[in-house]
Design a protein around this motif. Structure first.
Motif, PDB file in Angstrom:
ATOM      1  N   UNK A  65       0.870  -1.183   0.000  1.00 54.45           N
ATOM      2  CA  UNK A  65       0.000   0.000   0.000  1.00 54.45           C
ATOM      3  C   UNK A  65       0.906   1.232   0.000  1.00 54.45           C
ATOM      4  N   UNK A  66       0.723   2.102  -1.012  1.00 57.68           N
ATOM      5  CA  UNK A  66       1.528   3.322  -1.084  1.00 57.68           C
ATOM      6  C   UNK A  66       0.595   4.521  -0.941  1.00 57.68           C
ATOM      7  N   UNK A  97      -1.355  -5.966  -7.630  1.00 59.98           N
ATOM      8  CA  UNK A  97      -2.038  -5.919  -6.328  1.00 59.98           C
ATOM      9  C   UNK A  97      -1.672  -4.654  -5.529  1.00 59.98           C
ATOM     10  N   UNK A  98      -0.663  -3.893  -5.991  1.00 60.76           N
ATOM     11  CA  UNK A  98      -0.246  -2.687  -5.258  1.00 60.76           C
ATOM     12  C   UNK A  98      -1.400  -1.684  -5.192  1.00 60.76           C
ATOM     13  N   UNK A  99      -1.676  -1.202  -3.984  1.00 62.98           N
ATOM     14  CA  UNK A  99      -2.742  -0.204  -3.793  1.00 62.98           C
ATOM     15  C   UNK A  99      -2.079   1.175  -3.709  1.00 62.98           C
ATOM     16  N   UNK A 100      -2.590   2.146  -4.463  1.00 59.49           N
ATOM     17  CA  UNK A 100      -1.988   3.485  -4.461  1.00 59.49           C
ATOM     18  C   UNK A 100      -3.050   4.508  -4.058  1.00 59.49           C
ATOM     19  N   UNK A 101      -2.774   5.238  -2.995  1.00 57.15           N
ATOM     20  CA  UNK A 101      -3.684   6.283  -2.529  1.00 57.15           C
ATOM     21  C   UNK A 101      -2.973   7.630  -2.648  1.00 57.15           C
ATOM     22  N   UNK A 102      -3.722   8.655  -3.006  1.00 56.13           N
ATOM     23  CA  UNK A 102      -3.121   9.992  -3.132  1.00 56.13           C
ATOM     24  C   UNK A 102      -3.941  10.991  -2.323  1.00 56.13           C
ATOM     25  N   UNK A 103      -3.242  11.774  -1.500  1.00 57.77           N
ATOM     26  CA  UNK A 103      -3.897  12.844  -0.740  1.00 57.77           C
ATOM     27  C   UNK A 103      -3.023  14.102  -0.843  1.00 57.77           C
ATOM     28  N   UNK A 104      -3.305  15.099  -0.016  1.00 57.48           N
ATOM     29  CA  UNK A 104      -2.523  16.347  -0.067  1.00 57.48           C
ATOM     30  C   UNK A 104      -3.128  17.312  -1.069  1.00 57.48           C
ATOM     31  N   UNK A 105      -2.401  18.391  -1.332  1.00 55.87           N
ATOM     32  CA  UNK A 105      -2.977  19.517  -2.090  1.00 55.87           C
ATOM     33  C   UNK A 105      -3.111  19.273  -3.599  1.00 55.87           C
ATOM     34  N   UNK A 106      -2.636  18.125  -4.100  1.00 52.99           N
ATOM     35  CA  UNK A 106      -2.916  17.804  -5.507  1.00 52.99           C
ATOM     36  C   UNK A 106      -4.410  17.542  -5.691  1.00 52.99           C
ATOM     37  N   UNK A 107      -5.046  17.054  -4.653  1.00 49.89           N
ATOM     38  CA  UNK A 107      -6.430  16.567  -4.767  1.00 49.89           C
ATOM     39  C   UNK A 107      -7.404  17.712  -4.505  1.00 49.89           C
ATOM     40  N   UNK A 108      -8.198  18.043  -5.507  1.00 48.74           N
ATOM     41  CA  UNK A 108      -9.227  19.071  -5.291  1.00 48.74           C
ATOM     42  C   UNK A 108     -10.602  18.403  -5.241  1.00 48.74           C
ATOM     43  N   UNK A 109     -11.656  19.225  -5.186  1.00 51.48           N
ATOM     44  CA  UNK A 109     -12.997  18.649  -5.000  1.00 51.48           C
ATOM     45  C   UNK A 109     -13.417  17.809  -6.195  1.00 51.48           C
ATOM     46  N   UNK A 110     -12.992  18.224  -7.379  1.00 60.13           N
ATOM     47  CA  UNK A 110     -13.377  17.487  -8.570  1.00 60.13           C
ATOM     48  C   UNK A 110     -12.249  16.523  -8.928  1.00 60.13           C
TER      49      UNK A 110
END
Ligand code: SF4
Length: 452
Positions: A65-66, A97-110
């Motif tokens: 998980x990354x 099978x690698x799971x990739x999650x992204x958060x932080x300021x790259x992610x906006x509402x849309x």
């Protein structure tokens, strides 16, 4: 009992997904860039994953998980994020099978556009949007729960450092014209004072000696809470916690910092003598275009007041060069300000337009990359000389250092005024206060010997 059940569940998931390595545990790797707030949130997520039975991996390549905790405040940071996402695409092709999650300021509402660009990402969630993370975890059978994402839970680890980052206010209401943060982190929301005090008491019980209170604008702390406690009230409440040795906070806003706070820093012994006071430009017209809502006159009054009331204070600032329309003369005003103020640290950056911000909409990015680089170099050269002079005054003096860890065979920690100090000694100094006699100085750090 709960923990055993969680670990069994994680082992089942591991087997289903054909996990890597010799371990029978799933492993996570969190990649973080950007501000201290991102670091604090990454620590929180890491603590949660530890408590549901995951283990930390040492790199992307041995993780199941990354999580990328991203920053897009400047183009250079965004480029690193995009490069890392590209790297992960290749890794996911090899290990589906690698799971990739992204958060932080790259992610906006849309998130639709991001999903289209990065189909290999399993989840995009806005900074601090833990309900989204929890819902995703439930679908995957990963028992992430809100209570585990809370701060300082009993079953959440404390990192090996004696220092902890404590978010106290999320978001920003200021809308400086160049800044993407309010659009990504939303409006200001303060954490209740009692909740922060309880968290810090728990962390101190587990060995934390120094805390740094975090907010995009800590001077706004409490305006949205019942009774409107402010940062000075919070500092006073925290200072009565036995065994907590030091308190820091960042970032202040020159338009909002007030005398009550300055007096509190001056009088409460546990509060360290260091302030981050971003000026951003030394010219009133540029400040107006940046929508900073203070003038050079205000800033020029503020700094001497702080220095008079807190003679040991060290000051850091931020400067943006090459803001749209910045003339040579206006840039010279920034240089003159740095010569006059003699900050301990200057974080300088070249302006880059951030889509969605006021500056990006209203101004043309008309300063060339070459000119921005030239201006950046001039600032860095000047500041290296100033910091070198300031730090050389510590030669032969004794400073108190809270030891945070070891790097390349040397102990390191920070002085009360936030100077990075290295020393060599055979003893175990982790988490201890050491008196260090300074023998060598540079613009960026100090080196010395333990006074025993
Ligand atoms: S105060 Fe200005 S620069 Fe700082 S986070 Fe808020 S909008 Fe951005």
């Amino acid at each position: 009992m709960l923990k055993i059940k969680q670990e069994t569940k994680i082992k089942q998931l591991y087997n289903q997904r054909g996990g890597k390595g010799n371990s029978t545990m799933l492993r996570y790797f969190i990649w973080t860039i950007g501000c201290q707030m991102n670091k604090a949130e990454s620590q929180q997520i890491a603590g949660c994953l530890d408590s549901v039975g995951y283990r930390a991996a040492i790199s992307f390549s041995n993780a199941d998980l990354v999580i990328l905790n991203t920053c897009v405040v400047r183009q250079s940071a965004e480029n690193k994020v995009l490069g890392t996402l590209g790297l992960l695409k290749g890794l996911k092709n090899k290990h589906p099978h690698l799971q990739i999650l992204v958060t932080g300021c790259l992610v906006d509402s849309d998130t639709q556009e991001l999903k289209r660009r990065f189909p290999h990402v399993d989840l995009l969630f806005k900074p601090g949007d833990y309900p989204e993370l929890i819902a995703w975890g439930q679908k995957q059978g990963i028992p992430i729960q809100q209570r585990l994402l809370g701060y300082a839970r009993n079953d959440v680890r404390v990192a090996s450092s004696p220092c902890a980052l404590i978010p106290i206010i999320q978001g920003c209401d200021n809308f400086c014209s160049y800044c993407i943060v309010p659009y990504r982190r939303g409006r200001e929301v303060s954490r209740p004072l009692g909740e922060i005090v309880r968290e810090v008491e728990e962390l101190v019980r587990r060995g934390i000696k120094e805390i740094t209170l975090l907010g995009q604008n800590v001077d706004s702390y409490g305006h949205d809470l019942p009774g409107h406690p402010d940062l000075a009230d919070l500092l006073n409440a925290l200072s009565s916690i036995d065994d907590l040795l030091r308190i820091r906070f960042l970032t202040n806003h020159p338009k909002d910092i007030n005398l009550k706070l300055i007096d509190t820093v001056a009088s409460v012994n546990k509060v360290c003598e260091h302030l981050e006071l971003p000026v951003q430009a030394g010219d009133d017209d540029i400040l107006r275009a940046m929508r900073r809502e203070y003038t050079m006159e205000r800033y020029r009054e503020l700094v001497p007041t702080i220095r008079r009331k807190i003679p040991q204070i060290s000051l850091s600032t931020d400067i943006i060069v090459g803001f749209p329309g910045e003339t040579e003369e206006q840039f010279e005003h920034s240089l003159s300000l740095l010569k006059e103020m003699r900050f301990d640290v200057v974080h300088a950056a070249a302006y880059s337009p951030r889509p969605g911000t006021i500056a990006c909409r209203e101004y043309q990015d008309n300063i060339t990359a070459e000119v921005k680089k030239e201006r950046l170099d001039k600032i860095e050269e000047l500041q290296a000389a100033i910091a070198s002079e300031i730090n050389s005054q510590l030669q032969g003096k004794e400073v108190e250092v809270l030891v945070e860890g070891r790097k390349k065979g040397k102990w390191f920690g920070r002085s009360r005024s936030n100077k990075l100090v290295f020393f060599e000694d055979a003893g175990d100094w982790l988490g201890q206060l050491a008196r260090i006699q300074i023998e060598k100085t540079s613009p960026w750090s100090l080196k010395g010997e333990v006074k025993k």
